[in-house]
Design a protein around this motif. Structure first.
Motif, PDB file in Angstrom:
ATOM      1  N   GLN A 166       0.809  -1.215   0.000  1.00 31.92           N
ATOM      2  CA  GLN A 166       0.000   0.000   0.000  1.00 31.92           C
ATOM      3  C   GLN A 166       0.846   1.270   0.000  1.00 31.92           C
ATOM      4  O   GLN A 166       0.360   2.339  -0.356  1.00 31.92           O
ATOM      5  CB  GLN A 166      -0.923   0.027   1.224  1.00 31.92           C
ATOM      6  CG  GLN A 166      -2.049  -0.996   1.196  1.00 31.92           C
ATOM      7  CD  GLN A 166      -2.843  -1.004   2.493  1.00 31.92           C
ATOM      8  OE1 GLN A 166      -2.386  -0.504   3.529  1.00 31.92           O
ATOM      9  NE2 GLN A 166      -4.032  -1.592   2.448  1.00 31.92           N
ATOM     10  N   LEU A 167       2.096   1.155   0.412  1.00 30.41           N
ATOM     11  CA  LEU A 167       2.953   2.326   0.532  1.00 30.41           C
ATOM     12  C   LEU A 167       3.532   2.743  -0.817  1.00 30.41           C
ATOM     13  O   LEU A 167       3.890   1.897  -1.641  1.00 30.41           O
ATOM     14  CB  LEU A 167       4.112   2.052   1.493  1.00 30.41           C
ATOM     15  CG  LEU A 167       3.763   1.758   2.954  1.00 30.41           C
ATOM     16  CD1 LEU A 167       5.048   1.492   3.735  1.00 30.41           C
ATOM     17  CD2 LEU A 167       2.994   2.902   3.587  1.00 30.41           C
ATOM     18  N   ALA A 168       3.652   4.029  -0.994  1.00 33.03           N
ATOM     19  CA  ALA A 168       4.379   4.540  -2.149  1.00 33.03           C
ATOM     20  C   ALA A 168       5.873   4.295  -1.949  1.00 33.03           C
ATOM     21  O   ALA A 168       6.336   4.086  -0.822  1.00 33.03           O
ATOM     22  CB  ALA A 168       4.112   6.033  -2.318  1.00 33.03           C
ATOM     23  N   ASP A 181      10.873   4.088   1.602  1.00 32.97           N
ATOM     24  CA  ASP A 181      12.227   4.554   1.896  1.00 32.97           C
ATOM     25  C   ASP A 181      12.332   5.140   3.303  1.00 32.97           C
ATOM     26  O   ASP A 181      13.403   5.126   3.912  1.00 32.97           O
ATOM     27  CB  ASP A 181      12.658   5.614   0.875  1.00 32.97           C
ATOM     28  CG  ASP A 181      12.879   5.024  -0.511  1.00 32.97           C
ATOM     29  OD1 ASP A 181      13.066   3.792  -0.603  1.00 32.97           O
ATOM     30  OD2 ASP A 181      12.859   5.786  -1.493  1.00 32.97           O
ATOM     31  N   ALA A 182      11.204   5.661   3.798  1.00 32.49           N
ATOM     32  CA  ALA A 182      11.203   6.319   5.109  1.00 32.49           C
ATOM     33  C   ALA A 182      10.787   5.387   6.240  1.00 32.49           C
ATOM     34  O   ALA A 182      10.762   5.808   7.398  1.00 32.49           O
ATOM     35  CB  ALA A 182      10.270   7.529   5.076  1.00 32.49           C
TER      36      ALA A 182
END
Length: 275
Positions: free
Chosen positions: A67-69, A74-75
């Protein structure tokens, strides 16, 4: 619960990840082969159910990560799955994980815990969570089992307390932390399922005993009644955002919530910890 509601367990893990959690603890705290057999479940099915709890957490992790971009990934730390290993007292289901009032010899402790730990490891947990541990003899048996039978694995140890400076069985927390922290396989040492009001003093005690990372995840402050299997007598509300900052400043680097807390508490921690 694992057999009938695996999707619900997955969805709970997912809500915690979405709230900012970096670690999922499997729904195996009270899941043991002995307990399953007492309920008429075979050893084979019991092993499958323990593994299914890991798979539910892993599925939630995969859904969350997808679900994450890319910039969000990266964060973020890729979430960790910790296999919950609750104490023998949790199997007894009489509240003795909050008293430590039970006793087995080392071999019997290890025999009791081995099957669950083996199933968790076969399901590929990232580490074990020896949590809500009230009894130092049991902790010593568990760490010995970890080192002998799971030499490539690691664990955290979090103790159950009778007061801010002692385990439920009376062992000095500083001494218990020092003993556990001296073992290479132990990745972190701390406390859980304690009233949040005890956390600051407990962190200080743990830090006096070890330089390993300190973990703390208190409960809501309510009291558990083992007869009715319910929680009562809530104390004044604890602001987990503010309190967790204080715990971090005192030296705890692994922060969370235990019984009767929710993704809301994790979100309050993440709001400052992830910025």
């Amino acid at each position: 619960m694992i057999r009938d509601h695996a999707m619900a367990i997955r969805d709970v893990h997912l809500r915690y990840f979405q709230a900012g959690a970096d670690v999922a603890i499997t729904d195996t705290y009270q899941a043991t082969i002995a307990g399953f057999q007492k309920a008429g479940i075979s050893e084979e099915e019991g092993n499958h159910l323990i593994k299914a709890a890991v798979w539910a957490a892993d599925e939630a992790r995969q859904i969350f990560w997808e679900q994450l971009a890319a910039t969000e990934r990266d964060a973020r730390l890729y979430p960790i799955i910790a296999g919950s290993v609750g104490p023998y007292g949790a199997y007894l289901a009489d509240g003795s994980e909050y008293t430590g009032a039970y006793s087995l010899n080392r071999r019997d402790y290890q025999s009791f815990h081995f099957s669950r730990m083996n199933a968790l490891k076969e399901a590929d947990v990232d580490l074990f969570a020896f949590e809500t541990m009230p009894n130092m003899d049991e902790v010593e048996a568990l760490i010995d089992l970890l080192e002998k039978d799971f030499p490539e694995a690691s664990a955290w140890v979090s103790f159950s307390l009778g007061d801010p400076e002692h385990l439920c069985d009376g062992t000095l927390l500083e001494k218990a932390a020092a003993w556990a922290g001296a073992h290479e396989a132990i990745a972190a040492v701390g406390v859980n399922c304690l009233p949040a009001q005890w956390a600051s003093q407990a962190i200080t005690s743990v830090r006096r005993g070890t330089d390993k990372p300190v973990i703390v995840y208190p409960n809501s402050g309510e009291t558990y009644d083992p007869q009715t299997k319910s929680w009562h007598h809530p104390v004044a509300h604890v602001d987990y955002g503010q309190s967790s900052r204080q715990w971090f400043q005192l030296g705890a680097s692994l922060l969370g919530g235990c019984c009767r807390t929710s993704p809301d508490e994790i979100r309050k921690i993440a709001e400052w910890a992830c910025n």
